[in-house]
Motif scaffolding. Structure first.
Motif, PDB file in Angstrom:
ATOM      1  N   SER A   1       0.820  -1.211   0.000  1.00  0.00           N
ATOM      2  CA  SER A   1       0.000   0.000   0.000  1.00  0.00           C
ATOM      3  C   SER A   1       0.855   1.262   0.000  1.00  0.00           C
ATOM      4  O   SER A   1       0.482   2.270  -0.608  1.00  0.00           O
ATOM      5  CB  SER A   1      -0.926  -0.020   1.224  1.00  0.00           C
ATOM      6  N   LEU A   2       2.013   1.211   0.657  1.00  0.00           N
ATOM      7  CA  LEU A   2       2.894   2.374   0.705  1.00  0.00           C
ATOM      8  C   LEU A   2       3.545   2.670  -0.652  1.00  0.00           C
ATOM      9  O   LEU A   2       3.734   3.839  -1.018  1.00  0.00           O
ATOM     10  CB  LEU A   2       3.984   2.155   1.764  1.00  0.00           C
ATOM     11  N   VAL A   3       3.903   1.621  -1.389  1.00  0.00           N
ATOM     12  CA  VAL A   3       4.649   1.832  -2.645  1.00  0.00           C
ATOM     13  C   VAL A   3       3.763   1.764  -3.876  1.00  0.00           C
ATOM     14  O   VAL A   3       4.268   1.891  -4.996  1.00  0.00           O
ATOM     15  CB  VAL A   3       5.780   0.787  -2.778  1.00  0.00           C
ATOM     16  N   LYS A   4       2.459   1.595  -3.708  1.00  0.00           N
ATOM     17  CA  LYS A   4       1.589   1.357  -4.871  1.00  0.00           C
ATOM     18  C   LYS A   4       1.592   2.515  -5.864  1.00  0.00           C
ATOM     19  O   LYS A   4       1.449   2.301  -7.071  1.00  0.00           O
ATOM     20  CB  LYS A   4       0.156   1.085  -4.405  1.00  0.00           C
ATOM     21  N   ASP A   5       1.788   3.738  -5.376  1.00  0.00           N
ATOM     22  CA  ASP A   5       1.758   4.901  -6.272  1.00  0.00           C
ATOM     23  C   ASP A   5       3.087   5.131  -6.988  1.00  0.00           C
ATOM     24  O   ASP A   5       3.166   5.969  -7.882  1.00  0.00           O
ATOM     25  CB  ASP A   5       1.381   6.155  -5.484  1.00  0.00           C
ATOM     26  N   PHE A   6       4.121   4.406  -6.592  1.00  0.00           N
ATOM     27  CA  PHE A   6       5.452   4.623  -7.178  1.00  0.00           C
ATOM     28  C   PHE A   6       5.891   3.471  -8.088  1.00  0.00           C
ATOM     29  O   PHE A   6       6.962   3.528  -8.677  1.00  0.00           O
ATOM     30  CB  PHE A   6       6.491   4.787  -6.055  1.00  0.00           C
ATOM     31  N   VAL A   7       5.089   2.406  -8.141  1.00  0.00           N
ATOM     32  CA  VAL A   7       5.464   1.227  -8.935  1.00  0.00           C
ATOM     33  C   VAL A   7       4.628   1.199 -10.212  1.00  0.00           C
ATOM     34  O   VAL A   7       3.390   1.225 -10.148  1.00  0.00           O
ATOM     35  CB  VAL A   7       5.227  -0.066  -8.129  1.00  0.00           C
TER      36      VAL A   7
ATOM     37  N   ALA B   1      -2.316  -8.713  -1.847  1.00  0.00           N
ATOM     38  CA  ALA B   1      -1.483  -7.585  -2.275  1.00  0.00           C
ATOM     39  C   ALA B   1      -2.008  -6.994  -3.573  1.00  0.00           C
ATOM     40  O   ALA B   1      -2.079  -5.768  -3.735  1.00  0.00           O
ATOM     41  CB  ALA B   1      -0.032  -8.046  -2.442  1.00  0.00           C
ATOM     42  N   GLU B   2      -2.380  -7.842  -4.508  1.00  0.00           N
ATOM     43  CA  GLU B   2      -2.847  -7.378  -5.817  1.00  0.00           C
ATOM     44  C   GLU B   2      -4.286  -6.871  -5.765  1.00  0.00           C
ATOM     45  O   GLU B   2      -4.612  -5.832  -6.317  1.00  0.00           O
ATOM     46  CB  GLU B   2      -2.713  -8.526  -6.833  1.00  0.00           C
ATOM     47  N   ALA B   3      -5.156  -7.617  -5.072  1.00  0.00           N
ATOM     48  CA  ALA B   3      -6.584  -7.293  -5.119  1.00  0.00           C
ATOM     49  C   ALA B   3      -6.979  -6.196  -4.148  1.00  0.00           C
ATOM     50  O   ALA B   3      -7.945  -5.477  -4.386  1.00  0.00           O
ATOM     51  CB  ALA B   3      -7.407  -8.550  -4.840  1.00  0.00           C
ATOM     52  N   PHE B   4      -6.254  -6.033  -3.031  1.00  0.00           N
ATOM     53  CA  PHE B   4      -6.710  -5.072  -2.016  1.00  0.00           C
ATOM     54  C   PHE B   4      -5.657  -4.007  -1.689  1.00  0.00           C
ATOM     55  O   PHE B   4      -5.918  -2.813  -1.801  1.00  0.00           O
ATOM     56  CB  PHE B   4      -7.091  -5.825  -0.737  1.00  0.00           C
ATOM     57  N   ALA B   5      -4.455  -4.451  -1.289  1.00  0.00           N
ATOM     58  CA  ALA B   5      -3.468  -3.480  -0.799  1.00  0.00           C
ATOM     59  C   ALA B   5      -3.028  -2.498  -1.866  1.00  0.00           C
ATOM     60  O   ALA B   5      -2.707  -1.344  -1.563  1.00  0.00           O
ATOM     61  CB  ALA B   5      -2.250  -4.225  -0.247  1.00  0.00           C
ATOM     62  N   SER B   6      -2.994  -2.923  -3.141  1.00  0.00           N
ATOM     63  CA  SER B   6      -2.550  -2.035  -4.210  1.00  0.00           C
ATOM     64  C   SER B   6      -3.608  -1.010  -4.596  1.00  0.00           C
ATOM     65  O   SER B   6      -3.373  -0.177  -5.466  1.00  0.00           O
ATOM     66  CB  SER B   6      -2.171  -2.853  -5.449  1.00  0.00           C
ATOM     67  N   ARG B   7      -4.784  -1.066  -3.928  1.00  0.00           N
ATOM     68  CA  ARG B   7      -5.875  -0.149  -4.284  1.00  0.00           C
ATOM     69  C   ARG B   7      -6.455   0.581  -3.076  1.00  0.00           C
ATOM     70  O   ARG B   7      -7.424   1.330  -3.229  1.00  0.00           O
ATOM     71  CB  ARG B   7      -6.995  -0.929  -4.977  1.00  0.00           C
ATOM     72  N   ASN B   8      -5.911   0.331  -1.885  1.00  0.00           N
ATOM     73  CA  ASN B   8      -6.502   0.925  -0.692  1.00  0.00           C
ATOM     74  C   ASN B   8      -5.436   1.573   0.186  1.00  0.00           C
ATOM     75  O   ASN B   8      -4.231   1.438  -0.052  1.00  0.00           O
ATOM     76  CB  ASN B   8      -7.256  -0.153   0.110  1.00  0.00           C
TER      77      ASN B   8
ATOM     78  N   VAL C   1      -3.223   2.566   3.668  1.00  0.00           N
ATOM     79  CA  VAL C   1      -2.369   1.729   4.515  1.00  0.00           C
ATOM     80  C   VAL C   1      -3.159   1.126   5.673  1.00  0.00           C
ATOM     81  O   VAL C   1      -3.018  -0.066   5.995  1.00  0.00           O
ATOM     82  CB  VAL C   1      -1.181   2.560   5.048  1.00  0.00           C
ATOM     83  N   ALA C   2      -4.014   1.936   6.297  1.00  0.00           N
ATOM     84  CA  ALA C   2      -4.774   1.451   7.454  1.00  0.00           C
ATOM     85  C   ALA C   2      -5.711   0.311   7.057  1.00  0.00           C
ATOM     86  O   ALA C   2      -5.775  -0.733   7.717  1.00  0.00           O
ATOM     87  CB  ALA C   2      -5.564   2.601   8.071  1.00  0.00           C
ATOM     88  N   LYS C   3      -6.450   0.510   5.947  1.00  0.00           N
ATOM     89  CA  LYS C   3      -7.369  -0.544   5.502  1.00  0.00           C
ATOM     90  C   LYS C   3      -6.611  -1.782   5.054  1.00  0.00           C
ATOM     91  O   LYS C   3      -7.052  -2.916   5.294  1.00  0.00           O
ATOM     92  CB  LYS C   3      -8.245  -0.024   4.360  1.00  0.00           C
ATOM     93  N   SER C   4      -5.457  -1.594   4.416  1.00  0.00           N
ATOM     94  CA  SER C   4      -4.674  -2.742   3.954  1.00  0.00           C
ATOM     95  C   SER C   4      -4.137  -3.539   5.138  1.00  0.00           C
ATOM     96  O   SER C   4      -4.149  -4.778   5.115  1.00  0.00           O
ATOM     97  CB  SER C   4      -3.521  -2.263   3.079  1.00  0.00           C
ATOM     98  N   ALA C   5      -3.661  -2.838   6.172  1.00  0.00           N
ATOM     99  CA  ALA C   5      -3.171  -3.538   7.360  1.00  0.00           C
ATOM    100  C   ALA C   5      -4.302  -4.306   8.041  1.00  0.00           C
ATOM    101  O   ALA C   5      -4.122  -5.464   8.462  1.00  0.00           O
ATOM    102  CB  ALA C   5      -2.554  -2.534   8.333  1.00  0.00           C
ATOM    103  N   PHE C   6      -5.479  -3.676   8.128  1.00  0.00           N
ATOM    104  CA  PHE C   6      -6.619  -4.355   8.755  1.00  0.00           C
ATOM    105  C   PHE C   6      -7.068  -5.550   7.918  1.00  0.00           C
ATOM    106  O   PHE C   6      -7.414  -6.611   8.462  1.00  0.00           O
ATOM    107  CB  PHE C   6      -7.764  -3.348   8.915  1.00  0.00           C
ATOM    108  N   ASP C   7      -7.054  -5.400   6.604  1.00  0.00           N
ATOM    109  CA  ASP C   7      -7.423  -6.516   5.726  1.00  0.00           C
ATOM    110  C   ASP C   7      -6.418  -7.670   5.892  1.00  0.00           C
ATOM    111  O   ASP C   7      -6.822  -8.837   5.956  1.00  0.00           O
ATOM    112  CB  ASP C   7      -7.439  -6.044   4.276  1.00  0.00           C
ATOM    113  N   GLY C   8      -5.129  -7.339   5.964  1.00  0.00           N
ATOM    114  CA  GLY C   8      -4.128  -8.388   6.166  1.00  0.00           C
ATOM    115  C   GLY C   8      -4.322  -9.118   7.479  1.00  0.00           C
ATOM    116  O   GLY C   8      -4.196 -10.349   7.553  1.00  0.00           O
ATOM    117  N   PHE C   9      -4.664  -8.354   8.533  1.00  0.00           N
ATOM    118  CA  PHE C   9      -4.880  -8.988   9.838  1.00  0.00           C
ATOM    119  C   PHE C   9      -6.102  -9.904   9.810  1.00  0.00           C
ATOM    120  O   PHE C   9      -6.050 -11.047  10.292  1.00  0.00           O
ATOM    121  CB  PHE C   9      -5.054  -7.901  10.908  1.00  0.00           C
TER     122      PHE C   9
END
Length: 256
Positions: A81-87, A139-146, A148-156
Motif C-alpha cells: 500500500s505504501l509503494v503502490k503509487d510509485f510502482v 497484495a494485488e486485489a486489495f493493498a494495491s488499491r486501498n 495503509v490502514a485498511k490494507s493492514a486491517f485486511d491483512g490482519f
C-alpha cells in the motif's frame, strides 16, 4: 432582505463528520466479515491449501505456520500500500513478490533463531509462504488499491481467518490422531510451555488416517460442509424480499 439576517435555526443540520465515521466503521466491519467468514481464505477461497493440509497434524504446528503467515501478510499489505503509487503497473507483480520474499526470509530467520524446534518441524513449508496465493492475492486485489490502514486491517483479518481454520483443523487431527492437545507447545512458546500438553485419552498406536494427508482432506471437507450448512440456515432466516414488477397496460382508444 439581507441574507445575513436569515434565521437558520430551524433548518436540519447535516453532521458530515458523523456520516464519514459511520461509513468508515461500516467499511472496516465488512473487511472483518470478509476475512473471518464470507471470503475466508481457507474455507471459501480455498487458497494456501498445501501448507494448510501438510502441517496441521498438531495444533502447535498449525499455530506456528498461521502466526508466520499472519506476520508476512500484514507487513506485505502495508508495504504494498505504501509503494503502490510509485510502482508502474507493468512490473507491480515482480515488485510485490520481492517484498513478500524479503519478509518471508526475515520471518524464517527469526523462527530459526528463537524457535529452532518449530523451524525444523515446519520444514520446507515455512519458506514456501512466498508462494502462498493468499498473500500475493491480497497484495494485488486489495493493498494495491486501498489505504495503509485498511490494507493492514485486511491483512490482519484475512490471516486471522486463515489461522482459525488452521487451528481448528490441527486441533481436530491431533485429538483424533494421538489423543492429545497442544503437544510440543514448547517448540512454539519455549521450555515453560512443555506442561501445557493435555492428554485426553491414550492410544496404543496413533490413528494414522487423521495424521496423514487423507485425514486432512476429510477434515477440511467437514469444515467446508459445516460452513455451508450455517450459511444456509442464516439465509433461511432472512426475510423474503418481494419485488413488485409494474405492469404496463395498453389502452385501446379506437377499434377499426
Amino acid at each position: 432582505m439581507n441574507g445575513s439576517n436569515v434565521d437558520t435555526s430551524n433548518e436540519p443540520v447535516v453532521d458530515i463528520t458523523t456520516d464519514s465515521k459511520t461509513s468508515a466503521l461500516s467499511a472496516y466491519k465488512e473487511i472483518a466479515a470478509q476475512g473471518l467468514w464470507k471470503n475466508n481464505p481457507g474455507l471459501v477461497q480455498l487458497l494456501g491449501l498445501c501448507p494448510l493440509l501438510a502441517v496441521t497434524a498438531t495444533l502447535t504446528n498449525a499455530l506456528g505456520l498461521g502466526l508466520a503467515t499472519m506476520l508476512v501478510l500484514i507487513c506485505s499489505n502495508i508495504l504494498v500500500s505504501l509503494v503502490k503509487d510509485f510502482v508502474p503497473k507493468e512490473i507491480r507483480i515482480p515488485v510485490f513478490v520481492m517484498i513478500i520474499a524479503a519478509l518471508v526470509t526475515s520471518v524464517q530467520l527469526l523462527i530459526n533463531a528463537y524457535a529452532y524446534g518449530l523451524y525444523l518441524s515446519l520444514g520446507i513449508f515455512l519458506p514456501l509462504i512466498v508462494t502462498n496465493c493468499v498473500i500475493i492475492g491480497r497484495a494485488e486485489a486489495f493493498a494495491s488499491r486501498n489505504s495503509v490502514a485498511k490494507s493492514a486491517f485486511d491483512g490482519f483479518m484475512m490471516s486471522f481467518g486463515f489461522l482459525i481454520v488452521l487451528a481448528i483443523l490441527g486441533a481436530c487431527r491431533e485429538i483424533l490422531g494421538q489423543g492429545t492437545l497442544f503437544d510440543g507447545a514448547d517448540l512454539l512458546l519455549g521450555d515453560w510451555a512443555a506442561g501445557l500438553t493435555v492428554h485426553l485419552w491414550h492410544f496404543e498406536t496413533s490413528f494414522l488416517l487423521a495424521m496423514l494427508p487423507p485425514g486432512a482432506f476429510i477434515g477440511m471437507g467437514f469444515l467446508i460442509a459445516l460452513k455451508n450448512v450455517i450459511d444456509k440456515k442464516i439465509a433461511d432466516k432472512q426475510p423474503e424480499v418481494t419485488v413488485e414488477v409494474p405492469v404496463k397496460r395498453a389502452r385501446i382508444t379506437k377499434v377499426s
